[in-house]
Motif scaffolding. Sequence first.
Motif, PDB file in Angstrom:
ATOM      1  N   ALA B 221       0.691  -1.181  -0.010  1.00  0.00           N
ATOM      2  CA  ALA B 221       0.093   0.083   0.052  1.00  0.00           C
ATOM      3  C   ALA B 221       0.911   1.245  -0.062  1.00  0.00           C
ATOM      4  O   ALA B 221       0.423   2.336  -0.385  1.00  0.00           O
ATOM      5  N   TRP B 222       2.143   1.311   0.354  1.00  0.00           N
ATOM      6  CA  TRP B 222       3.062   2.348   0.562  1.00  0.00           C
ATOM      7  C   TRP B 222       4.090   2.309  -0.336  1.00  0.00           C
ATOM      8  O   TRP B 222       4.844   3.453  -0.323  1.00  0.00           O
ATOM      9  N   GLY B 223       4.510   1.288  -1.133  1.00  0.00           N
ATOM     10  CA  GLY B 223       5.283   1.357  -1.723  1.00  0.00           C
ATOM     11  C   GLY B 223       5.903   0.029  -1.953  1.00  0.00           C
ATOM     12  O   GLY B 223       5.165  -1.153  -1.697  1.00  0.00           O
ATOM     13  N   GLU B 224       7.421  -0.381  -2.553  1.00  0.00           N
ATOM     14  CA  GLU B 224       7.607  -1.562  -2.777  1.00  0.00           C
ATOM     15  C   GLU B 224       8.377  -2.214  -1.514  1.00  0.00           C
ATOM     16  O   GLU B 224       8.926  -1.449  -0.781  1.00  0.00           O
ATOM     17  N   LEU B 225       8.335  -3.633  -1.135  1.00  0.00           N
ATOM     18  CA  LEU B 225       8.926  -4.101  -0.218  1.00  0.00           C
ATOM     19  C   LEU B 225      10.079  -5.116  -0.824  1.00  0.00           C
ATOM     20  O   LEU B 225       9.605  -5.913  -1.878  1.00  0.00           O
ATOM     21  N   LEU B 226      11.298  -5.244  -0.547  1.00  0.00           N
ATOM     22  CA  LEU B 226      12.211  -6.113  -1.349  1.00  0.00           C
ATOM     23  C   LEU B 226      12.147  -7.313  -0.561  1.00  0.00           C
ATOM     24  O   LEU B 226      12.364  -7.282   0.639  1.00  0.00           O
ATOM     25  N   ILE B 227      12.105  -8.417  -1.186  1.00  0.00           N
ATOM     26  CA  ILE B 227      11.684  -9.808  -0.278  1.00  0.00           C
ATOM     27  C   ILE B 227      13.276 -10.498  -0.869  1.00  0.00           C
ATOM     28  O   ILE B 227      13.606 -10.972  -2.298  1.00  0.00           O
ATOM     29  N   ASP B 228      13.844 -11.138   0.002  1.00  0.00           N
ATOM     30  CA  ASP B 228      15.272 -11.807  -0.079  1.00  0.00           C
ATOM     31  C   ASP B 228      14.930 -13.325  -0.457  1.00  0.00           C
ATOM     32  O   ASP B 228      15.208 -14.094   0.316  1.00  0.00           O
TER      33      ASP B 228
END
Lengths: 268, 287
Positions: B221-228
């Motif tokens: 909802a607020w932007g991107e999360l980077l997932i490892d």
Amino acid sequence: MRLAELQARMRNALLEPGGFDLALLALLADAPDQRERRLAVYRNNVRHALFSVLEAAFPVVRQLIGAECFTATALIFITEHPPQAPVLYAYGSDFANFLGSFRPLAELPWLADVARLEWARNEVLFAAESAALTPDQLAMAPPEELGGLRIGVRPTTRWLASPWPIHAIWAAHQPDGPPLETVDLHQAESVMIWRRDGVVCQELLTAGEFALLTSFAARCPLAEVAESGLKSDPALDFSAALARWLNESVLEEPIMDISLPHACESSP
Amino acid sequence: MPDSRNRATLPVQAGIGLRHPHLPTFLAAPQPAAWLEVHSENYLAPGGPRVAALERLRNDYPLSCHGVGLSLGSAEGLDAAHLERLRALYDRLEPEAISEHLAWSTAPDGTFLADLLPLPYTDEALTLVAANIERAQEALGRRLLVENPSTYLRFQQTDWDEAAFLSELVRRTDCGLLLDVNNLYVSAANHGGDPEIVLNALPLAAVGEIHIAGHARVATAWGELLIDDHGSPVAEPVWALLTTTLRLTGPRPVLVEWDTQIPELPVLLAEAERAGTCLRESANALG
């Protein structure tokens, strides 16, 4: 909050379904509207990691109940029976018992035994090596000593009996297996699973062969092993079974320990 | 800490993470991999074809054993039985390097959560993790490399930033640092920081190994999360950060990890070859 309490709260938040613990969310430094989403990354990771282990160990159970039902069932199992050690090849040992008492799947009474079969295959894959008894070794034993030999069963061999056709159900779910419709669901079956040259093998056992393996495992003298097999199944071809198992590296070298004379009498 | 100077070290080249789908290829013929790394916990079974394969390959390749289950961040201390398992494995394989993570995965009740969970960087945690590292190094008879984690959340309770926390661990325990450049990038992106600032604050002299891997981008909802997730090629900004890192550390053994949606071996080897090029360039830059 002390670290131990934080970790206990996180454990519950990651394993248990439903909304997150508000006290835990309040500990996060991220913007309040981002906290649940961020914690959910870890919940997904935990579930995915443990689910993948079960999915790999129980492919036939998954086919029998369908991917969606398997996922839902496995997630309940993970919540109720999370692993207690970082040794994931052993995770899932109690999944069969869980399935057996899981009411939503009670209409598939053979499911738990199929899971036991798949778990036995998993155990065979990872079991320790031990010295196999070869046909040549047995041939070299003095004839007068043969009847007293206490041959064993290798850790890479498992066997189980079921009131259901577990081998046929399993085979029907292999690539190019016969259709499940051809399986007589009222047929009891016993199965032996063993490892040969790193490959897991599986075949049906007669009642006599099942009794033989059980007696071998109890380290009974060879003469008594033969007797126990013939008692269960007068038509048993003992020599043929023994020859086949020696060729397949199912059996273990005899032990000389004579302190075990009654070990076999208590076996079924 | 026990003396480990007499042990061999990893070659200062690019290696790959060895995963099950590639075992048959490695067994069939020698592959152009300078060294291999495995997850220790995947080889704890008492027997079977996987363990046998690794024991065979170990003779032909330098080996790093990367633990994913010791849970250095556990408040209740380390699992003695697990230390024993790892010790037996390492004594058998004699790996050139062993490593663990700055994270926890075993809860106080003994439940193993199978993920690398984040720690609050507090004085309490520092004391506990340092004690756990010392105990592990003692029990395993080897120096540990400790990896910086990728994180998705932060705790309000904080006495240290991550780089200072790691520096202090290195100072107190004489452990080494396994610098995961992708984790550095992912964590900085997820918390709005600059990975180069963190990089410069890390105890770079202690870096014994470097990791690179791919990550995923997830919309929120607020932007991107980077997932490892280690499920794709190494991203271009991570390659750039690797070059910056090697300029600061000098050449170090670099490992390419790929754990989900594992590609054919040549794809992985091509990534390692590119990492090898970065290593040669960093060596040349140093003259």
